[in-house]
Each structure stands twice: as structure tokens, then as C-alpha cells.
Design an enzyme around this catalytic site. Structure first.
Site, short mmCIF file in Angstrom:
data_model
loop_
_atom_site.label_atom_id
_atom_site.label_comp_id
_atom_site.label_asym_id
_atom_site.label_seq_id
_atom_site.Cartn_x
_atom_site.Cartn_y
_atom_site.Cartn_z
N ASP A 42 29.88 14.10 -2.46
CA ASP A 42 29.97 12.53 -2.18
C ASP A 42 29.96 11.89 -3.84
O ASP A 42 28.98 10.57 -3.47
CB ASP A 42 28.51 11.85 -1.15
CG ASP A 42 29.32 11.19 -0.71
OD1 ASP A 42 29.85 10.67 -0.42
OD2 ASP A 42 28.38 10.84 0.65
N ASP A 49 24.98 7.38 -5.53
CA ASP A 49 24.27 7.30 -4.04
C ASP A 49 24.08 9.23 -3.78
O ASP A 49 23.91 9.47 -3.15
CB ASP A 49 25.39 6.86 -2.87
CG ASP A 49 25.05 7.57 -1.44
OD1 ASP A 49 24.22 7.06 -1.71
OD2 ASP A 49 26.08 7.42 -0.16
N1 ATP Z 1 32.50 20.94 -0.36
C1 ATP Z 1 32.08 21.02 0.96
N2 ATP Z 1 32.03 22.16 1.32
C2 ATP Z 1 31.14 21.98 2.62
N3 ATP Z 1 30.48 21.21 3.14
C3 ATP Z 1 31.15 19.85 2.19
C4 ATP Z 1 32.16 19.66 1.26
N4 ATP Z 1 31.70 18.44 1.24
C5 ATP Z 1 31.27 17.61 1.42
N5 ATP Z 1 30.56 18.43 3.00
C6 ATP Z 1 29.80 18.68 3.99
O1 ATP Z 1 30.21 17.45 4.56
C7 ATP Z 1 28.91 15.89 4.90
C8 ATP Z 1 30.00 14.60 4.40
O2 ATP Z 1 30.51 14.95 3.04
P1 ATP Z 1 29.54 13.97 2.50
O3 ATP Z 1 29.09 13.41 1.81
O4 ATP Z 1 31.01 13.86 1.15
O5 ATP Z 1 30.46 12.52 2.82
P2 ATP Z 1 29.96 10.92 3.50
O6 ATP Z 1 30.88 9.87 3.36
O7 ATP Z 1 29.36 11.00 2.84
O8 ATP Z 1 30.13 11.00 4.80
P3 ATP Z 1 28.68 11.06 5.36
O9 ATP Z 1 28.91 9.51 6.05
O10 ATP Z 1 28.46 12.07 6.89
O11 ATP Z 1 27.76 11.57 4.73
C9 ATP Z 1 28.19 16.44 3.77
O12 ATP Z 1 26.90 16.07 4.22
C10 ATP Z 1 28.95 18.37 3.91
O13 ATP Z 1 27.16 18.78 4.54
MG MG Z 2 26.92 11.56 1.99
#
Ligand code: ATP
Ligand code: MG
Length: 223
Positions: free
Chosen positions: A171, A154
Site C-alpha cells: 500500500d 501510511d
Molecule cells: N501483492 C499482494 N498480494 C496479496 N494480497 C494483497 C497484495 N496487495 C494487497 N493485498 C491485499 O489487499 C488489501 C488491500 O490492499 P492495499 O492495502 O494495497 O489497498 P488499500 O487501498 O489500502 O485498500 P484498503 O483500504 O482495503 O486497505 C491488503 O490489505 C491485502 O490484504
Molecule cells: Mg491498506
């Protein structure tokens, strides 16, 4: 909660991101360090349908997909934690994974004072910095494939953070082993997304996707 008892999380401070299926919090550890705490929420039927293909076909998980939403979200958090561990060990630039318990994943916080770092989509850099960033990300996709034996699945400008001149791939719950029956399709899609962003959006001149693919899977040693 168990992660407090185990002295992983001291407190949760604020919400960093509220997605449909998960929420990411800024937290503090017992030594005052910043943490990112990703909590998977209950799964919708649609989400369940979407993730099944990333569980089935991965030999690390048998084809059994839990009926209970709670168990499924715990499996999904465990999958993301394990993927983060494999990637970190292979030298891929990811937030350092810290712990996982049930549907909660704890990792290094990328950003400062509770403000998350910008996503690749959100930064503005010079063309030469973008070029450096592209090749650094490409090296990580290759390292992930050849060393961690994982394909992200992804990858896009929304799942890469940029902080202090460094990128972080995030992610990774859906990442699959490179022997998954669809691994090469997922890899091609990842490369197409990244290629499209750096060429169409940013105007960079980079090799075509099929060349990137050959490089990532180790068929050629140079790009
Ligand atoms: N380790 C981290 N430190 C800081 N911010 C983070 C971290 N991991 C994720 N985030 C923030 O949280 C958001 C969502 O995390 P992630 O992409 O892992 O989840 P997701 O399941 O894809 O959720 P979404 O559908 O909102 O993208 C990221 O776009 C980022 O802004
Ligand atoms: Mg994401």
C-alpha cells in the site's frame, strides 16, 4: 483490456480485498503464475481531498491534480507503481511490481492459491519472532528513506503482510520523496504507529520513537 493484449494478465480469478477506493483481485499470468491486481475505482470528493497532499510537494509530480476522476486514479496507480519500483530496487521487501496501465496495478501475489498472506495485525508469532520482524521492518524503513528516498506515509500493522517468515510492506501509493515538505512528519507518524503496535499490543521492549527516527534518517549508524 490492454494488460491482456500485452500478455500480463491472463485472467482475473477472485476478489482478495474490496476497499472503498480500490479492489485487489487474485489473477493469473500467461505462465500460470499468481498475480495481485489492484484496480482503483472512481474517486470520491473525500478521497480526492485526502490524497492531494501526497501529490503536491512531490517534485516527481507537478502540483497539477487532474480534474477528471479517471485521470486522477490513473495518476494514483502510476504513483504507487513507481513507488513499488523504487522500493524494490532499493532492496525493500515489497511485492515485486509487474505492470501498470491506467488505473490498474499488477504485482506479485503474496500468499498461495488465491488466499492472501495474513497482515501483521492478523499473525500470531512468538515474542522473539516479533522482535526479529520489528528490526527487519525498521531496516526497511531506513532503506526506503536512505536508498529509495521515500517515506511510506501510511505504515501500520494493516499495511505489512507476513508470509513464510518474511514481511512485505504494501500500500505505497501515498509514499512521498524524503524531500517532500511533510516527509518528516509522515515518517514520525509511521514510526509511532509501528512502535505503538510492537510495544502496546505485543509488549516488546524497543527504543523510543525519537531514537528510531535518528537511525532511519542516518544521523546514527546503530540502534
Ligand atoms: N501483492 C499482494 N498480494 C496479496 N494480497 C494483497 C497484495 N496487495 C494487497 N493485498 C491485499 O489487499 C488489501 C488491500 O490492499 P492495499 O492495502 O494495497 O489497498 P488499500 O487501498 O489500502 O485498500 P484498503 O483500504 O482495503 O486497505 C491488503 O490489505 C491485502 O490484504
Ligand atoms: Mg491498506
Amino acid at each position: 483490456m490492454a494488460l491482456v493484449r500485452k500478455k500480463v494478465i491472463y485472467e482475473l480469478k477472485g476478489v482478495v480485498s474490496a476497499g472503498k477506493e480500490s479492489r485487489v483481485y487474485w489473477g493469473k499470468g500467461f505462465d500460470g503464475e499468481d498475480l495481485a491486481v489492484k484496480i482503483y475505482l472512481t474517486s470520491s470528493a473525500e478521497f480526492r481531498k485526502g490524497i492531494i497532499k501526497y501529490i503536491r510537494g512531490d517534485i516527481r509530480f507537478d502540483s497539477y491534480v487532474p480534474k477528471s476522476s479517471k485521470k486522477l486514479m490513473a495518476l494514483w496507480a502510476r504513483k504507487e507503481y513507481k513507488n513499488y519500483c523504487l522500493l524494490a530496487r532499493a532492496g525493500v521487501s515489497v511485492p515485486q511490481p509487474i505492470a501498470q496501465h491506467q488505473n490498474i496495478l499488477v504485482m506479485e501475489f503474496i500468499g498461495e492459491s488465491g488466499v492472501r498472506a495474513p497482515l501483521l495485525k492478523e499473525v500470531e508469532l512468538s515474542l522473539s519472532d516479533y522482535e526479529g520482524l520489528f528490526y527487519a521492518i525498521l531496516e526497511d524503513i531506513r532503506r526506503a528513506y536512505l536508498k529509495a528516498k521515500l517515506v511510506h506515509g501510511d505504515l501500520s500493522e494493516y499495511n505489512v503482510m507476513v508470509w513464510q517468515c518474511r514481511h512485505y510492506i504494501i500500500d505505497v501509493s501515498q509514499a512521498v520523496r524524503n524531500d517532500h515538505p511533510n516527509a518528516h512528519d509522515f515518517l514520525m507518524r509511521d514510526l509511532r504507529n509501528i512502535h505503538k503496535y510492537f510495544t502496546k499490543e505485543l509488549g516488546l521492549n524497543i527504543p523510543p520513537v525519537n531514537k528510531l527516527f535518528e537511525y532511519v534518517v542516518g544521523n546514527v549508524d546503530n540502534i
